[in-house]
Write a protein that holds these residues in place. Sequence first.
Motif, mmCIF file in Angstrom:
data_model
loop_
_atom_site.group_PDB
_atom_site.id
_atom_site.type_symbol
_atom_site.label_atom_id
_atom_site.label_comp_id
_atom_site.label_asym_id
_atom_site.label_seq_id
_atom_site.Cartn_x
_atom_site.Cartn_y
_atom_site.Cartn_z
ATOM 1 N N ILE A 70 0.722 -1.278 0.181
ATOM 2 C CA ILE A 70 0.106 0.096 0.088
ATOM 3 C C ILE A 70 0.802 1.213 0.135
ATOM 4 O O ILE A 70 0.578 2.022 -0.646
ATOM 5 N N ILE A 71 2.043 1.427 0.849
ATOM 6 C CA ILE A 71 2.560 2.402 0.842
ATOM 7 C C ILE A 71 3.571 2.821 -0.205
ATOM 8 O O ILE A 71 3.954 4.035 -0.560
ATOM 9 N N ALA B 37 -7.732 0.926 -2.508
ATOM 10 C CA ALA B 37 -6.329 0.823 -2.269
ATOM 11 C C ALA B 37 -5.590 2.220 -2.410
ATOM 12 O O ALA B 37 -4.723 2.497 -1.410
ATOM 13 N N LEU B 40 -6.470 3.860 0.885
ATOM 14 C CA LEU B 40 -5.915 3.454 1.967
ATOM 15 C C LEU B 40 -4.438 3.675 2.051
ATOM 16 O O LEU B 40 -3.616 3.558 3.256
ATOM 17 N N ALA B 41 -3.711 4.117 1.033
ATOM 18 C CA ALA B 41 -2.566 4.712 0.997
ATOM 19 C C ALA B 41 -2.224 5.753 2.099
ATOM 20 O O ALA B 41 -1.145 6.062 2.292
ATOM 21 N N ILE B 43 -2.347 5.425 5.027
ATOM 22 C CA ILE B 43 -1.727 4.802 6.293
ATOM 23 C C ILE B 43 -0.298 4.962 6.072
ATOM 24 O O ILE B 43 0.488 4.709 6.836
ATOM 25 N N GLY B 44 0.497 5.274 4.721
ATOM 26 C CA GLY B 44 1.783 5.594 4.574
ATOM 27 C C GLY B 44 2.178 6.817 5.003
ATOM 28 O O GLY B 44 3.308 7.212 5.045
ATOM 29 N N PRO B 46 2.455 8.512 7.809
ATOM 30 C CA PRO B 46 3.498 8.686 8.882
ATOM 31 C C PRO B 46 4.556 7.830 8.608
ATOM 32 O O PRO B 46 5.704 8.519 9.016
ATOM 33 N N ILE B 47 4.637 6.966 7.891
ATOM 34 C CA ILE B 47 5.875 6.567 7.617
ATOM 35 C C ILE B 47 6.664 7.083 6.345
ATOM 36 O O ILE B 47 7.865 7.639 6.672
ATOM 37 N N HIS B 48 5.950 7.937 5.768
ATOM 38 C CA HIS B 48 6.783 8.625 4.645
ATOM 39 C C HIS B 48 7.230 10.071 5.356
ATOM 40 O O HIS B 48 8.052 10.500 5.031
ATOM 41 N N VAL B 50 8.124 10.188 8.636
ATOM 42 C CA VAL B 50 9.208 9.974 9.285
ATOM 43 C C VAL B 50 10.207 9.885 8.416
ATOM 44 O O VAL B 50 11.466 10.160 8.877
ATOM 45 N N ALA B 51 10.303 9.079 7.388
ATOM 46 C CA ALA B 51 11.211 8.799 6.461
ATOM 47 C C ALA B 51 11.981 10.117 5.892
ATOM 48 O O ALA B 51 12.929 10.295 5.404
ATOM 49 N N VAL B 122 8.984 11.553 -2.008
ATOM 50 C CA VAL B 122 8.891 10.995 -0.622
ATOM 51 C C VAL B 122 9.804 9.536 -0.675
ATOM 52 O O VAL B 122 9.775 8.832 0.352
ATOM 53 N N LEU B 134 8.134 8.400 -5.705
ATOM 54 C CA LEU B 134 7.033 8.744 -4.983
ATOM 55 C C LEU B 134 7.066 10.265 -4.785
ATOM 56 O O LEU B 134 7.979 10.609 -4.241
ATOM 57 N N SER B 163 -2.664 7.985 -5.649
ATOM 58 C CA SER B 163 -3.449 7.622 -4.606
ATOM 59 C C SER B 163 -3.999 9.067 -4.122
ATOM 60 O O SER B 163 -3.420 10.000 -4.849
ATOM 61 N N THR B 166 -0.300 10.565 -2.501
ATOM 62 C CA THR B 166 0.893 10.179 -3.274
ATOM 63 C C THR B 166 0.710 9.822 -4.698
ATOM 64 O O THR B 166 -0.459 9.408 -4.924
#
Lengths: 166, 288
Positions: A70-71, B37, B40-41, B43-44, B46-48, B50-51, B122, B134, B163, B166
């Motif tokens: 997903i990410i 989908a 839902l992206a 949820i990425g 916070p990860i992006h 922090v990255a 990102v 991305l 998405s 992103t």
Amino acid sequence: MIQVDSAPRRPWIPFLTLFAALILLVLPMQELPGGFVPDWVSLVLIYWALAFPVRMGVPIAWVTGLIVDIITLGIPGAHAFTKSVIVYITGSLALRIRAFPIWQQSVVVFLLLSLELASLVIISGLTGEAITGMHRWTAVVVGALVWPLIYHVLRRSRHSSNLRGS
Amino acid sequence: MVPHAKSGFWRGLAPYLLSSILLISAYMHVGAVKVAASSLAVIGIPIHFVASLPSMTLAAMQGRLITTDQLRRQFEFLREQNLILRARLQRFEFLENENNRLRELLQATPQAVEKVTLAQLVAVNPDLGSLTVLVNKGSADDVYIGQPVIDAGGIVGQVTKSSLFTSKISLITEESQAVPVQVVRSGVRAILYGGGKNRTLRVMYLDRNVDIQPDDVLVSSGLGEIYPPGYPVAVVTAVERNVAESFMNIEAKPMSHLGRDREVLLLWPTQLKSSDHGSDAIVEEKSE
């Protein structure tokens, strides 16, 4: 069978390392050619599947794989599939692999990562998403080479968190 | 003790494989799943986020650690640059006016870029074997599939997936990508194909006696309806004429920084803003 000597101090350590691997996955590293960056998420999953074959099993691998899909805007289910497979294999053979010396573990990791890449290539081919270049195979080799490092770092994190058992 | 004794293949693995396969086939065949989908992206995020922290702190620190002297020099440099660019822009505006007037005389529709948005990278090469990046703009910012992306150097690639927040940009160096180009010096039209590896492009199917040579600049010709015309794409690095073959081997290197910059520009060309372009809209029949 879970044998707890003392209560684990930081039971969330495996999930923290998985989160860190996910961050490494999307970390923009402009200078490094993409083909050399190994799949950190798979390496971390393999380690925890070796350490706790039951607790860190297929369900966690599946969910992590789905998050990866997903990410990175990939095909949802592709990484979930491949990571479930490699974690299942690792978990089933965990007792044997754990007894191996570290370089033999690297060979096992190489085989597991190759299997994952091969299945990803097949899945992308079947779904018609563009797959180009074979340069990701270098990432598999790099992944096997950095395995000793991953192993020691994660083992220290596991000992510091006082996690035992399976 | 065998860890998987109680949950063997059928209970431990098969359900997960089955659900993955169901997900993949649903994704391919049911449109609603694609939409789900892409939402839902989120949820990425916070990860992006922090990255992106290390490079953000690095940039902030560079701002703090700079001395007044350096700042002054940088300011001087930028002011000079600004003057030069403004002088050039005046000339450009004059040319644009003239061009539009000529186009009106010819009754051709003027081509212009309607809107430009800055997007930040990102992730670079997030997935298997593809040369993609991305960026942090998605369909919530009206990004569409097939949208051209440029940076300070030239064309970077096109949006192939988006998405909500992103989107994925396929670089022109990817093997599945092709850009219709024109040689600035001679006006020869050609198709530029991605080479797959880092930073090599190939011009294919050009006849042996066509006028093209090293250091020729290739700009987009606007023929594929993806990229607007006139943007620099690549510089020819090597031309190999082989008498035994009817086509030349031509290599080129991209002029854009291909994801080495932190920012790219998304373009909304006026004529091409319909969102029904497929990701691989540039399909050229390969006549071997």
